[in-house]
Scaffold this motif. Sequence first.
Motif, PDB file in Angstrom:
ATOM      1  N   LEU A   1      -4.408   6.719   5.201  1.00  0.00           N
ATOM      2  CA  LEU A   1      -3.795   7.689   4.511  1.00  0.00           C
ATOM      3  C   LEU A   1      -3.063   7.328   3.148  1.00  0.00           C
ATOM      4  N   GLY A   2      -2.470   6.371   3.229  1.00  0.00           N
ATOM      5  CA  GLY A   2      -1.749   5.777   1.943  1.00  0.00           C
ATOM      6  C   GLY A   2      -2.181   6.234   0.725  1.00  0.00           C
ATOM      7  N   TRP A   3      -1.436   6.378  -0.544  1.00  0.00           N
ATOM      8  CA  TRP A   3      -1.586   6.511  -1.797  1.00  0.00           C
ATOM      9  C   TRP A   3      -2.892   5.628  -2.272  1.00  0.00           C
ATOM     10  N   ARG A   4      -3.710   6.102  -2.964  1.00  0.00           N
ATOM     11  CA  ARG A   4      -4.903   5.244  -3.320  1.00  0.00           C
ATOM     12  C   ARG A   4      -4.188   4.197  -4.493  1.00  0.00           C
ATOM     13  N   SER A   5      -3.495   3.194  -4.102  1.00  0.00           N
ATOM     14  CA  SER A   5      -2.733   2.151  -4.738  1.00  0.00           C
ATOM     15  C   SER A   5      -3.621   1.297  -5.894  1.00  0.00           C
ATOM     16  N   SER A   6      -5.058   1.220  -5.583  1.00  0.00           N
ATOM     17  CA  SER A   6      -5.629   0.335  -6.699  1.00  0.00           C
ATOM     18  C   SER A   6      -5.800   1.261  -7.822  1.00  0.00           C
ATOM     19  N   MET A   7      -5.510   2.559  -7.946  1.00  0.00           N
ATOM     20  CA  MET A   7      -5.446   3.403  -8.931  1.00  0.00           C
ATOM     21  C   MET A   7      -4.003   3.438  -9.635  1.00  0.00           C
ATOM     22  N   MET A   8      -3.126   2.828  -8.949  1.00  0.00           N
ATOM     23  CA  MET A   8      -1.691   2.996  -9.348  1.00  0.00           C
ATOM     24  C   MET A   8      -0.856   1.677  -9.527  1.00  0.00           C
ATOM     25  N   ASP A   9       0.172   2.038 -10.304  1.00  0.00           N
ATOM     26  CA  ASP A   9       1.014   0.843 -10.792  1.00  0.00           C
ATOM     27  C   ASP A   9       2.457   1.273  -9.997  1.00  0.00           C
ATOM     28  N   PHE A  10       3.053   0.189  -9.356  1.00  0.00           N
ATOM     29  CA  PHE A  10       4.265   0.447  -8.746  1.00  0.00           C
ATOM     30  C   PHE A  10       5.326  -0.284  -9.211  1.00  0.00           C
ATOM     31  N   SER A  11       6.475   0.121  -9.658  1.00  0.00           N
ATOM     32  CA  SER A  11       7.457  -0.548 -10.242  1.00  0.00           C
ATOM     33  C   SER A  11       8.388  -1.120  -9.220  1.00  0.00           C
ATOM     34  N   GLU A  12       9.287  -1.899  -9.579  1.00  0.00           N
ATOM     35  CA  GLU A  12      10.395  -2.541  -8.640  1.00  0.00           C
ATOM     36  C   GLU A  12      11.015  -1.475  -7.965  1.00  0.00           C
ATOM     37  N   GLN A  13      11.309  -0.246  -8.541  1.00  0.00           N
ATOM     38  CA  GLN A  13      11.892   0.901  -7.894  1.00  0.00           C
ATOM     39  C   GLN A  13      11.262   1.464  -6.654  1.00  0.00           C
ATOM     40  N   ALA A  14       9.821   1.255  -6.810  1.00  0.00           N
ATOM     41  CA  ALA A  14       8.972   1.776  -5.552  1.00  0.00           C
ATOM     42  C   ALA A  14       8.732   0.491  -4.392  1.00  0.00           C
ATOM     43  N   SER A  15       9.472  -0.719  -4.216  1.00  0.00           N
ATOM     44  CA  SER A  15       9.331  -1.490  -3.560  1.00  0.00           C
ATOM     45  C   SER A  15       9.231  -1.195  -2.207  1.00  0.00           C
ATOM     46  N   ALA A  16       9.780  -0.186  -1.693  1.00  0.00           N
ATOM     47  CA  ALA A  16       9.727   0.126  -0.200  1.00  0.00           C
ATOM     48  C   ALA A  16       8.232   0.364   0.334  1.00  0.00           C
ATOM     49  N   PHE A  17       7.415   0.882  -0.692  1.00  0.00           N
ATOM     50  CA  PHE A  17       6.125   1.516  -0.299  1.00  0.00           C
ATOM     51  C   PHE A  17       5.004   0.326  -0.144  1.00  0.00           C
ATOM     52  N   SER A  18       4.048   0.330   0.670  1.00  0.00           N
ATOM     53  CA  SER A  18       3.135  -0.326   0.790  1.00  0.00           C
ATOM     54  C   SER A  18       2.109  -0.227  -0.128  1.00  0.00           C
ATOM     55  N   GLN A  19       1.387  -1.399  -0.508  1.00  0.00           N
ATOM     56  CA  GLN A  19       0.313  -1.246  -1.427  1.00  0.00           C
ATOM     57  C   GLN A  19      -1.150  -1.555  -0.695  1.00  0.00           C
TER      58      GLN A  19
END
Length: 529
Positions: A294-312
């Motif tokens: 259900l988690g966001w499609r992370s292979s299409m996303m970039d996560f900054s250090e600010q978003a470190s709480a979220f699973s990829q």
Amino acid sequence: MKKKNRLYMMAGLLCLASLTGCEDRLNIGKHGDVGSQETYYQTDDQVESAASALYVAFRSQHYNWFFVKNLLSDDMYTGGGSRGDNSDMERLNEYTFGSDHGMISSLYSGLYTVVYNANLIIDKVIPDTEAKRRAIAEAKFFRAFSYIDLITLFGNVPMVDHLLTPDEYHMGNTPKETLWAFVESDLNAAIGDVNGASDLPSKSDVNDNTGNIRVTKEAAMSYLGKAYLFQGKYAEAAAILDKVIESGKYALYPNLEGLQHVEANNCCESILEGQMRNDAEQMWNQFTQLYCMLGWRSSMMDFSEQASAFSQGCYGFGNPTKELYQAFVDEEGKDGYRLNKSIITYDQLKALGIIVRDGQNMPGNAGYFSWKYRALKSDCMFDNPGLQFYQYINVKFMRYAEVLLMAAEAHVMAGSGQDKADDYVNQIRTRAQLPSKTNVTLEDIKIEKRLELCMESVRFQDLVRWGDTDVLVNQGKSVPSFMMQNGTPTVNADGFTNNQAGFKEKNLLLPIPEKEIMLNTNMEQNPGW
């Protein structure tokens, strides 16, 4: 742990039963082999192992149970990485499936697996100790639990109230009225005296987080209320659900956005959960990948250090629909507290330090992202990005908010207890930071139930029993896609079109799986299939 050889049921009840002694965070100790059916089930230890196997069988149904029911509703688009990423889910979501659909077939046979494991205990165990009586009560509960979904999803299915002999494998359809009476009988037997003794325990108090690791008396009462409600027995539903509420054993969990996460495992709002635990040595039978799906499609996303709480490493299936988002806005406004604890927009996602890469195209996404089911590192056994799909969040089947809303509906439809209906709805609205309502109507309750329990596997069956399936008629005819082009997010409302999609009259019931009909000539298929 050792296993018994697997037993197979033939014909219309092809149920695989694996009787293990798995540790399922049930406070059941590690026991030995499950031996012959004729010599087993004699001691408390043996019966506890059988009860553990039943809980494992129950918990194992959650994946298909969750996705089949939610994708049939108007809460969720299939999503994924590309069109066809999961064609079984797309066919469910768009009503283009047939009687050979894999997830529907697995749900059907899986529910009968639970029935089979329950019947082993009910038929084989002599109730001469407290532990054995509890196991029998639990078995009757889980048999009834399975039949509530078998009836409401599949209709006049076979009633299997005992271990079948070979000459009984080809059972025919059972009338719905007989099936509902069977459910009521099992739940009443599990409950015992509503006001007194029961073979099922109750929590010690509202804050007892260990008291509902196994089935409680109040859980059985809650499901009996649900069975009454689905039959239109509103006075009976109101009476039994009131008892659950008046017990004082349950309450709404104060942190709304934490409800679907580890922090709320077995919390005060839990009525029925499948147990997980943070045990790396037992991870193969103690984790869920639901939030990874259900988690966001992370292979299409970039996560900054600010978003470190979220699973990829998540797959992006099950995106909130535009219609669900709009239903929230209509009731709460765009800044609604509960809305923002359930769904976020792309702008809100971006503010978290997460962006969709340029040139990416997300099918089944209208620009809204699930916050309720966001994947968090704190829910995972491991912090390694490649291992963040080992989540130990308990899988949820019913929570107290559903009890309150069922009770409110029962009172309104029974024409009595309007003050209770108002109180029950307003308890939920207070947590949602919304003003109270007076003289709540069925329409008020429908709205409240959609928003409070969105994407929690209740809406499709509600739409069918309410006669509100017209909202599904166009589902899947036009599926949106979310795209990032030159840094600008856009939504293509017609990312995929199919005029043959959408709910039809035959979808009032799911098809009996094709393999069951082929093997059992005594079974009649549901209308239209």
